[in-house]
Design a protein around this motif. Structure first.
Motif, PDB file in Angstrom:
ATOM      1  N   ASP A 298       1.278  -1.510  -0.382  1.00  0.00           N
ATOM      2  CA  ASP A 298      -0.138   0.295  -0.070  1.00  0.00           C
ATOM      3  C   ASP A 298       0.756   0.945   0.114  1.00  0.00           C
ATOM      4  O   ASP A 298       1.707   1.316   0.488  1.00  0.00           O
ATOM      5  CB  ASP A 298      -0.613   0.210   0.715  1.00  0.00           C
ATOM      6  CG  ASP A 298      -1.902  -1.559   1.443  1.00  0.00           C
ATOM      7  OD1 ASP A 298      -2.880  -0.833   0.537  1.00  0.00           O
ATOM      8  OD2 ASP A 298      -1.960  -2.056   1.928  1.00  0.00           O
ATOM      9  N   ILE A 299       0.968   2.081  -1.264  1.00  0.00           N
ATOM     10  CA  ILE A 299       1.893   3.288  -1.039  1.00  0.00           C
ATOM     11  C   ILE A 299       0.327   4.016  -0.803  1.00  0.00           C
ATOM     12  O   ILE A 299      -0.198   4.436  -1.416  1.00  0.00           O
ATOM     13  CB  ILE A 299       2.426   3.548  -2.913  1.00  0.00           C
ATOM     14  CG1 ILE A 299       2.789   2.323  -2.735  1.00  0.00           C
ATOM     15  CG2 ILE A 299       3.359   4.228  -2.856  1.00  0.00           C
ATOM     16  CD1 ILE A 299       3.058   2.176  -4.496  1.00  0.00           C
ATOM     17  N   SER A 300       0.849   5.153   0.112  1.00  0.00           N
ATOM     18  CA  SER A 300       0.661   6.741   0.553  1.00  0.00           C
ATOM     19  C   SER A 300       1.250   7.535   0.480  1.00  0.00           C
ATOM     20  O   SER A 300       2.328   7.870   0.925  1.00  0.00           O
ATOM     21  CB  SER A 300       0.264   6.337   1.360  1.00  0.00           C
ATOM     22  OG  SER A 300      -1.029   7.419   2.184  1.00  0.00           O
ATOM     23  N   LEU A 301       1.014   8.426  -0.451  1.00  0.00           N
ATOM     24  CA  LEU A 301       0.931  10.049  -0.739  1.00  0.00           C
ATOM     25  C   LEU A 301       0.501  11.261  -0.351  1.00  0.00           C
ATOM     26  O   LEU A 301      -0.772  10.768  -0.370  1.00  0.00           O
ATOM     27  CB  LEU A 301       1.717  10.370  -2.060  1.00  0.00           C
ATOM     28  CG  LEU A 301       2.948   9.399  -2.055  1.00  0.00           C
ATOM     29  CD1 LEU A 301       3.615   9.455  -4.165  1.00  0.00           C
ATOM     30  CD2 LEU A 301       4.426   9.127  -1.640  1.00  0.00           C
ATOM     31  N   LYS A 302       1.342  12.503   0.292  1.00  0.00           N
ATOM     32  CA  LYS A 302       0.478  12.996   0.496  1.00  0.00           C
ATOM     33  C   LYS A 302      -0.857  14.143  -0.644  1.00  0.00           C
ATOM     34  O   LYS A 302      -1.648  14.561  -0.022  1.00  0.00           O
ATOM     35  CB  LYS A 302       1.069  14.509   1.193  1.00  0.00           C
ATOM     36  CG  LYS A 302       1.955  13.635   2.896  1.00  0.00           C
ATOM     37  CD  LYS A 302       2.695  15.693   3.612  1.00  0.00           C
ATOM     38  CE  LYS A 302       2.934  14.905   4.906  1.00  0.00           C
ATOM     39  NZ  LYS A 302       4.046  16.341   5.131  1.00  0.00           N
ATOM     40  N   ALA A 303      -0.042  13.853  -1.758  1.00  0.00           N
ATOM     41  CA  ALA A 303      -0.501  14.082  -3.101  1.00  0.00           C
ATOM     42  C   ALA A 303      -0.205  13.274  -3.916  1.00  0.00           C
ATOM     43  O   ALA A 303       0.864  13.136  -3.654  1.00  0.00           O
ATOM     44  CB  ALA A 303       0.094  16.000  -3.483  1.00  0.00           C
ATOM     45  N   LYS A 304      -0.942  13.401  -5.191  1.00  0.00           N
ATOM     46  CA  LYS A 304      -0.061  12.411  -6.962  1.00  0.00           C
ATOM     47  C   LYS A 304       0.529  12.856  -7.129  1.00  0.00           C
ATOM     48  O   LYS A 304       1.438  14.114  -6.878  1.00  0.00           O
ATOM     49  CB  LYS A 304      -1.916  12.762  -7.448  1.00  0.00           C
ATOM     50  CG  LYS A 304      -1.356  12.127  -8.493  1.00  0.00           C
ATOM     51  CD  LYS A 304      -2.652  12.463  -9.448  1.00  0.00           C
ATOM     52  CE  LYS A 304      -3.263  14.087  -9.881  1.00  0.00           C
ATOM     53  NZ  LYS A 304      -4.213  13.912 -10.956  1.00  0.00           N
ATOM     54  N   PRO A 305       1.538  11.800  -7.256  1.00  0.00           N
ATOM     55  CA  PRO A 305       3.028  12.310  -8.002  1.00  0.00           C
ATOM     56  C   PRO A 305       3.556  13.126  -8.630  1.00  0.00           C
ATOM     57  O   PRO A 305       2.616  12.570  -9.692  1.00  0.00           O
ATOM     58  CB  PRO A 305       3.822  11.282  -8.034  1.00  0.00           C
ATOM     59  CG  PRO A 305       2.437  10.167  -7.511  1.00  0.00           C
ATOM     60  CD  PRO A 305       1.371  10.231  -6.972  1.00  0.00           C
ATOM     61  N   LYS A 306       4.077  14.056  -9.072  1.00  0.00           N
ATOM     62  CA  LYS A 306       4.344  14.329 -10.553  1.00  0.00           C
ATOM     63  C   LYS A 306       5.923  14.196 -10.974  1.00  0.00           C
ATOM     64  O   LYS A 306       5.519  13.549 -12.085  1.00  0.00           O
ATOM     65  CB  LYS A 306       3.766  15.577 -10.258  1.00  0.00           C
ATOM     66  CG  LYS A 306       2.542  16.198  -9.560  1.00  0.00           C
ATOM     67  CD  LYS A 306       3.045  17.892  -9.678  1.00  0.00           C
ATOM     68  CE  LYS A 306       0.993  18.020  -9.215  1.00  0.00           C
ATOM     69  NZ  LYS A 306       1.358  20.090  -9.478  1.00  0.00           N
ATOM     70  N   ASN A 307       7.186  13.981  -9.659  1.00  0.00           N
ATOM     71  CA  ASN A 307       7.680  13.677 -10.161  1.00  0.00           C
ATOM     72  C   ASN A 307       8.264  12.036 -10.027  1.00  0.00           C
ATOM     73  O   ASN A 307       7.950  11.333  -9.566  1.00  0.00           O
ATOM     74  CB  ASN A 307       9.418  14.179  -9.672  1.00  0.00           C
ATOM     75  CG  ASN A 307       9.131  15.658  -9.006  1.00  0.00           C
ATOM     76  OD1 ASN A 307       8.690  16.360 -10.258  1.00  0.00           O
ATOM     77  ND2 ASN A 307      10.087  15.743  -8.511  1.00  0.00           N
ATOM     78  N   ILE A 308       8.055  11.191 -11.864  1.00  0.00           N
ATOM     79  CA  ILE A 308       8.168  10.033 -11.551  1.00  0.00           C
ATOM     80  C   ILE A 308       8.919   9.053 -12.258  1.00  0.00           C
ATOM     81  O   ILE A 308       9.246   9.933 -13.839  1.00  0.00           O
ATOM     82  CB  ILE A 308       6.839   9.331 -12.067  1.00  0.00           C
ATOM     83  CG1 ILE A 308       5.758  10.321 -11.733  1.00  0.00           C
ATOM     84  CG2 ILE A 308       6.393   8.176 -12.222  1.00  0.00           C
ATOM     85  CD1 ILE A 308       3.385   9.910 -12.070  1.00  0.00           C
ATOM     86  N   VAL A 309       9.563   8.345 -11.686  1.00  0.00           N
ATOM     87  CA  VAL A 309      10.575   7.432 -12.617  1.00  0.00           C
ATOM     88  C   VAL A 309      10.309   6.733 -12.739  1.00  0.00           C
ATOM     89  O   VAL A 309       9.518   5.635 -12.507  1.00  0.00           O
ATOM     90  CB  VAL A 309      11.738   7.507 -12.406  1.00  0.00           C
ATOM     91  CG1 VAL A 309      12.870   6.610 -12.763  1.00  0.00           C
ATOM     92  CG2 VAL A 309      12.712   9.078 -11.734  1.00  0.00           C
TER      93      VAL A 309
END
Length: 346
Positions: A62-73
């Motif tokens: 389960d991955i949880s971030l404060k906001a939708k990621p923009k810097n994606i690799v």
């Protein structure tokens, strides 16, 4: 798809430079790249405005971030699939550029001049450059429970910098499921799956699947061998451990199944003296950069003597599909043509 599948997948033992280690440590200690973008306060405000982002990947994490990621690799093939859905990544790792500077087949429709290439071959991943991109999410595929193309030697340093999400493409996973999960990930990252391009791609895929079913019914009994050539070995693949082949099998394709599979049950390794062990009417040949293609294989006598090769019934296999519906539709369309046009020669 084991790591020893082809010569370009041999381990190279990437050793991160001291500068990369220092940068990793620094970024980990300060919690990422907040200072570069105005501090934690501004970042938290932005996150609150957009809301949290969560995703459960195919490793069960389960991955949880404060906001939708923009810097994606992302692994190149996964990045190419996301690109087809309108999601642009900042960096890629995996086969991206050929020796002459052209896009690798795994780069799909991406403009490779607009992404940072962190590594172009297996076991090559520039940790320092990755850290400099201030990554918020790393995305790749998984064949066997590991992160595809993330080097074992530097895995821990890489995974400390950003959460990782893996999409299953091997084991019990079939192509339709891999497509569904890749689409789920793209949607979570902001892709509009109701857009005409996405809807048309899915419709094309469903129509192509029907074409394969029709081809196998119209031309029954065609035996298909899936193989990959290296300088010393011919690899005969199992149809039961890769998402694409499992799906083809469900559509009626009759595969030759090797009887002495190696670790992971992905393939049987055959010396070129024994490359003709299995007879088939159609050969699907690994199309990846670094594997021997038909012109190069002419120098292998046992290859030339295979019934399907003699009959000119060899078609490319997209061994690592780009899991967007449009790209996989093309794979199915080509497969339908190959099966429909094949004659019994084995």
């Amino acid at each position: 798809m084991p790591k020893s599948r082809t010569p370009h997948l041999s381990r190279r033992g990437l050793i991160a430079a001291g500068g990369a280690l220092g940068l990793v440590a620094a970024l980990t200690a300060c919690g990422g790249s907040d200072s570069a973008k105005g501090g934690a306060g501004d970042k938290d405000k932005s996150a609150a405005a957009s809301g949290p982002w969560t995703f459960k990947d195919d490793l069960g994490k389960d991955i949880s971030l404060k906001a939708k990621p923009k810097n994606i690799v992302a692994f190149t093939g996964t990045a190419a699939a996301l690109y087809d859905y309108g999601i642009q990544v900042k960096g890629v790792f995996g086969p991206t550029k050929t020796a002459d500077g052209k896009p690798d087949v795994q780069a799909g429709s991406m403009d490779i001049s607009k992404v940072e290439i962190l590594g172009n071959v297996y076991d090559e991943f520039n940790v320092e450059k990755y850290a400099s991109l201030q990554p918020e999410l790393l995305v790749t595929n998984t064949w066997d429970g590991t992160y595809w193309y993330v080097p074992e030697a530097s895995k821990d340093k890489i995974l400390k910098l950003a959460p990782a999400a893996a999409v299953g493409v091997g084991g019990d996973v079939s192509m339709d499921k891999a497509l569904e999960r890749t689409a789920d990930l793209a949607k979570s990252l902001g892709a509009d799956m109701n857009a005409k391009s996405a809807a048309d791609g899915k419709a094309r895929f469903e129509a192509a699947a029907a074409k394969v079913r029709e081809a196998t019914k119209a031309n029954p009994g065609i035996k298909v061998l899936v193989g990959s050539g290296s300088a010393d070995l011919f690899y005969a693949s199992s149809p039961d451990t890769s998402a694409d082949l499992k799906y083809f099998k469900s559509l009626g394709v009759e595969f030759v199944t090797p009887d002495k599979l190696g670790e992971g049950n992905f393939f049987e390794s055959l010396s070129w003296e024994n490359a003709g062990k299995y007879k088939a009417d159609l050969v699907l040949l690994d199309n990846r950069t670094g594997t021997l293609q038909p012109e190069e294989l002419k120098a292998k006598p046992t290859w030339a003597e295979m019934p399907a090769v003699k009959a000119g019934q060899v078609a490319p296999r997209v061994t690592e599909p780009i899991y967007s519906y449009d790209k996989c539709a093309k794979i199915l369309e080509d497969l339908a043509k190959a099966v429909q046009g094949a004659k019994k020669v084995s």
